[in-house]
Design a protein around this motif. Structure first.
Motif, PDB file in Angstrom:
ATOM      1  N   GLY A 190       0.827  -1.200   0.000  1.00  0.00           N
ATOM      2  CA  GLY A 190       0.000   0.000   0.000  1.00  0.00           C
ATOM      3  C   GLY A 190       0.854   1.239   0.000  1.00  0.00           C
ATOM      4  N   GLY A 191       0.285   2.344   0.444  1.00  0.00           N
ATOM      5  CA  GLY A 191       1.039   3.586   0.493  1.00  0.00           C
ATOM      6  C   GLY A 191       1.223   4.195  -0.881  1.00  0.00           C
ATOM      7  N   ARG A 192       2.385   4.748  -1.128  1.00  0.00           N
ATOM      8  CA  ARG A 192       2.678   5.432  -2.378  1.00  0.00           C
ATOM      9  C   ARG A 192       2.897   4.435  -3.520  1.00  0.00           C
ATOM     10  NH1 ARG A 192       1.966  11.069  -1.641  1.00  0.00           N
ATOM     11  NH2 ARG A 192       2.759  11.632   0.424  1.00  0.00           N
ATOM     12  N   HIS A 193       2.484   4.836  -4.719  1.00  0.00           N
ATOM     13  CA  HIS A 193       2.680   4.005  -5.907  1.00  0.00           C
ATOM     14  C   HIS A 193       3.547   4.769  -6.891  1.00  0.00           C
ATOM     15  CE1 HIS A 193       0.853   1.674  -9.565  1.00  0.00           C
ATOM     16  NE2 HIS A 193       2.074   1.288  -9.257  1.00  0.00           N
ATOM     17  N   VAL A 194       4.665   4.165  -7.299  1.00  0.00           N
ATOM     18  CA  VAL A 194       5.625   4.812  -8.179  1.00  0.00           C
ATOM     19  C   VAL A 194       5.826   3.973  -9.428  1.00  0.00           C
ATOM     20  CG1 VAL A 194       8.029   5.564  -8.407  1.00  0.00           C
ATOM     21  CG2 VAL A 194       6.812   5.925  -6.247  1.00  0.00           C
ATOM     22  N   LEU A 195       5.850   4.620 -10.582  1.00  0.00           N
ATOM     23  CA  LEU A 195       6.194   3.955 -11.834  1.00  0.00           C
ATOM     24  C   LEU A 195       7.681   4.150 -12.101  1.00  0.00           C
ATOM     25  CD1 LEU A 195       3.367   4.732 -14.439  1.00  0.00           C
ATOM     26  CD2 LEU A 195       3.690   2.693 -13.036  1.00  0.00           C
ATOM     27  N   LEU A 196       8.334   3.091 -12.587  1.00  0.00           N
ATOM     28  CA  LEU A 196       9.749   3.162 -12.935  1.00  0.00           C
ATOM     29  C   LEU A 196       9.895   2.829 -14.413  1.00  0.00           C
ATOM     30  CD1 LEU A 196      12.749   3.430 -12.099  1.00  0.00           C
ATOM     31  CD2 LEU A 196      12.708   0.983 -11.552  1.00  0.00           C
ATOM     32  N   ALA A 197      10.441   3.764 -15.173  1.00  0.00           N
ATOM     33  CA  ALA A 197      10.629   3.578 -16.615  1.00  0.00           C
ATOM     34  C   ALA A 197      12.070   3.925 -16.977  1.00  0.00           C
ATOM     35  CB  ALA A 197       9.660   4.461 -17.405  1.00  0.00           C
ATOM     36  N   SER A 198      12.453   3.595 -18.199  1.00  0.00           N
ATOM     37  CA  SER A 198      13.812   3.879 -18.652  1.00  0.00           C
ATOM     38  C   SER A 198      13.779   4.517 -20.030  1.00  0.00           C
ATOM     39  CB  SER A 198      14.645   2.588 -18.700  1.00  0.00           C
ATOM     40  OG  SER A 198      14.160   1.734 -19.733  1.00  0.00           O
ATOM     41  N   GLU A 207      18.837  -4.051 -14.723  1.00  0.00           N
ATOM     42  CA  GLU A 207      19.162  -2.743 -14.151  1.00  0.00           C
ATOM     43  C   GLU A 207      17.909  -2.066 -13.598  1.00  0.00           C
ATOM     44  OE1 GLU A 207      22.764  -0.757 -16.522  1.00  0.00           O
ATOM     45  OE2 GLU A 207      21.202  -1.505 -17.861  1.00  0.00           O
ATOM     46  N   LEU A 208      16.800  -2.172 -14.335  1.00  0.00           N
ATOM     47  CA  LEU A 208      15.555  -1.590 -13.853  1.00  0.00           C
ATOM     48  C   LEU A 208      15.057  -2.302 -12.602  1.00  0.00           C
ATOM     49  CD1 LEU A 208      13.222  -0.718 -16.885  1.00  0.00           C
ATOM     50  CD2 LEU A 208      14.148   0.823 -15.150  1.00  0.00           C
ATOM     51  N   SER A 209      15.123  -3.628 -12.608  1.00  0.00           N
ATOM     52  CA  SER A 209      14.644  -4.392 -11.448  1.00  0.00           C
ATOM     53  C   SER A 209      15.466  -4.079 -10.207  1.00  0.00           C
ATOM     54  CB  SER A 209      14.694  -5.896 -11.746  1.00  0.00           C
ATOM     55  OG  SER A 209      13.833  -6.231 -12.810  1.00  0.00           O
ATOM     56  N   THR A 223       6.070  -0.074  -9.628  1.00  0.00           N
ATOM     57  CA  THR A 223       5.726  -0.846 -10.816  1.00  0.00           C
ATOM     58  C   THR A 223       6.783  -0.587 -11.880  1.00  0.00           C
ATOM     59  OG1 THR A 223       3.339  -0.758 -10.383  1.00  0.00           O
ATOM     60  CG2 THR A 223       4.036  -1.208 -12.654  1.00  0.00           C
ATOM     61  N   VAL A 224       7.414  -1.653 -12.355  1.00  0.00           N
ATOM     62  CA  VAL A 224       8.484  -1.524 -13.342  1.00  0.00           C
ATOM     63  C   VAL A 224       7.891  -1.694 -14.741  1.00  0.00           C
ATOM     64  CG1 VAL A 224      10.716  -2.398 -14.120  1.00  0.00           C
ATOM     65  CG2 VAL A 224      10.116  -2.480 -11.683  1.00  0.00           C
ATOM     66  N   LEU A 225       8.049  -0.678 -15.571  1.00  0.00           N
ATOM     67  CA  LEU A 225       7.606  -0.763 -16.953  1.00  0.00           C
ATOM     68  C   LEU A 225       8.677  -1.433 -17.810  1.00  0.00           C
ATOM     69  CD1 LEU A 225       6.033   2.803 -17.390  1.00  0.00           C
ATOM     70  CD2 LEU A 225       4.898   0.662 -16.744  1.00  0.00           C
ATOM     71  N   SER A 226       8.302  -1.891 -18.974  1.00  0.00           N
ATOM     72  CA  SER A 226       9.246  -2.553 -19.879  1.00  0.00           C
ATOM     73  C   SER A 226      10.377  -1.611 -20.258  1.00  0.00           C
ATOM     74  CB  SER A 226       8.517  -3.008 -21.145  1.00  0.00           C
ATOM     75  OG  SER A 226       9.454  -3.376 -22.151  1.00  0.00           O
ATOM     76  N   PRO A 227      11.604  -2.131 -20.415  1.00  0.00           N
ATOM     77  CA  PRO A 227      12.710  -1.277 -20.875  1.00  0.00           C
ATOM     78  C   PRO A 227      12.452  -0.644 -22.235  1.00  0.00           C
ATOM     79  CG  PRO A 227      13.551  -3.343 -19.985  1.00  0.00           C
ATOM     80  CD  PRO A 227      12.062  -3.487 -20.080  1.00  0.00           C
ATOM     81  N   PHE A 249      14.733   6.248 -15.270  1.00  0.00           N
ATOM     82  CA  PHE A 249      16.037   5.703 -14.881  1.00  0.00           C
ATOM     83  C   PHE A 249      16.879   5.390 -16.111  1.00  0.00           C
ATOM     84  CE2 PHE A 249      18.913   2.193 -14.052  1.00  0.00           C
ATOM     85  CZ  PHE A 249      19.487   2.523 -12.840  1.00  0.00           C
ATOM     86  N   SER A 250      18.173   5.712 -16.020  1.00  0.00           N
ATOM     87  CA  SER A 250      19.125   5.306 -17.050  1.00  0.00           C
ATOM     88  C   SER A 250      20.540   5.502 -16.528  1.00  0.00           C
ATOM     89  CB  SER A 250      18.942   6.113 -18.338  1.00  0.00           C
ATOM     90  OG  SER A 250      19.901   5.719 -19.309  1.00  0.00           O
ATOM     91  N   ASN A 251      21.451   4.654 -16.985  1.00  0.00           N
ATOM     92  CA  ASN A 251      22.860   4.834 -16.673  1.00  0.00           C
ATOM     93  C   ASN A 251      23.618   5.424 -17.854  1.00  0.00           C
ATOM     94  OD1 ASN A 251      22.891   3.930 -14.001  1.00  0.00           O
ATOM     95  ND2 ASN A 251      22.968   1.794 -14.634  1.00  0.00           N
TER      96      ASN A 251
END
Length: 316
Positions: A190-198, A207-209, A223-227, A249-251
């Motif tokens: 629960g709590g905050r919901h964040v999307l992670l994209a690259s 790297e995303l995971s 929630t991790v979106l597809s690279p 996210f990106s390196n």
């Protein structure tokens, strides 16, 4: 070998037989001696030990720094700016670890060597044992950033000889599965919901995971979106999922990078956006004073800054 040269002029630090001459460092890193001297003299990026005769001797930490410098330059960062980024990431690391004792880099290298050997032997049971051992010794952020991911990057970089692609695929698959399990175990319900994209093409699934795992807390669900998620469709995804924030996210700095495009992307979303990964260190001057936040690239720092951002306490 290094000990065939003069005795180092300073008694502190590694002993002479633990240091490497410039020709050996050049062979290991692929950086020619002229460039190494320029990085030292012109930019102050490295500071090798000097013998009484003036010969340069490099420690394993110096070699690690040289590899990091090379990595930044390959990602599109000018050598004149690398020093500031290195200093910033070291500061982030020190703040994140607080009063904890200095990490035993020798111990980490020993774990890395054992992991490489097990992966090269395709020995999954042994890899599992080693993984449990690493997590027993180090916190999860340290385990990933200082032990597991350096080995993963080594396998990703050396895929030229026969069998090396298979070794890379084996170790990558092993880590992806174990990281997913940790995400499912530790992810907040629960709590905050964040999307992670690259940036498409700039990041691998692992790297995303790992980034998601390092930023997850019991009160934050990521929630991790597809690279390969298209950047131009992020506004659509965010409008339907309605997350509390989007982490990009990106390196690597994207090809043809322009600050205004990044700002346009952030302003077009229905939720606030923050940058994370080594790209965030590269563009932090460009986004300063904009609504886009910067989480940095250190795992513990990313987690702490994300929580501050979600609470409206992170300066942008």
């Amino acid at each position: 070998m290094a000990h065939s040269l003069d005795t180092p002029s300073t008694p502190e630090g590694p002993s002479a037989d633990q240091l490497l001459p410039i020709r050996e460092v050049s062979r290991i890193t692929g950086v020619n001696p002229i460039t190494l001297r320029a990085w030292e003299r012109r930019y102050g990026l490295i500071a090798p030990t000097r013998t009484e005769g003036g010969h340069r001797l490099y420690s394993e930490d110096d070699v690690d720094t040289i590899r990091r410098i090379t990595g930044w330059i390959e990602r599109g960062v000018a050598v004149s700016k690398v020093g500031r980024i290195l200093a910033a990431t070291r500061t982030q690391d020190a703040r994140a670890r607080g009063p904890r004792s200095v990490i035993d880099t020798g111990g980490q290298r020993a774990w890395q060597d054992r992991l490489r050997q097990a992966a090269s032997s395709f020995d999954e049971p042994l890899l599992d044992q080693l993984l449990h051992g690493v997590f027993a010794v180090y916190p999860v952020p340290v385990a990933y950033e200082n032990v597991l991911m350096p080995v993963w990057r080594d396998f990703a970089a050396r895929k030229e000889s026969y069998g090396q692609i298979s070794e890379w695929l084996f170790f990558d698959g092993f880590l992806r599965l174990r990281t997913l399990r940790l995400l499912q175990r530790d992810g907040g319900a629960g709590g905050r919901h964040v999307l992670l994209a690259s940036i498409p093409g700039m990041c691998r699934e692992l790297e995303l995971s790992v980034a998601a795992l390092l930023m997850t807390t019991p009160h934050t669900r990521i929630t991790v979106l597809s690279p390969e998620q298209p950047l131009e469709e992020l506004s659509l995804v965010c409008s339907r999922i309605r997350p509390d924030a989007l982490v990009l996210f990106s390196n690597h700095k994207p090809h043809g990078y322009q600050p205004r495009r990044l700002l346009k992307l952030g302003l077009g979303l229905s939720c606030p956006m923050v940058m994370a990964g080594e790209m965030a260190d590269m563009v932090q001057d460009d986004i300063k004073g904009t609504p886009i936040g910067c989480l940095g690239s250190d795992g513990a720092v990313m987690r702490e800054r994300l929580q501050r951002f979600l609470e409206g306490r992170l300066d942008t």
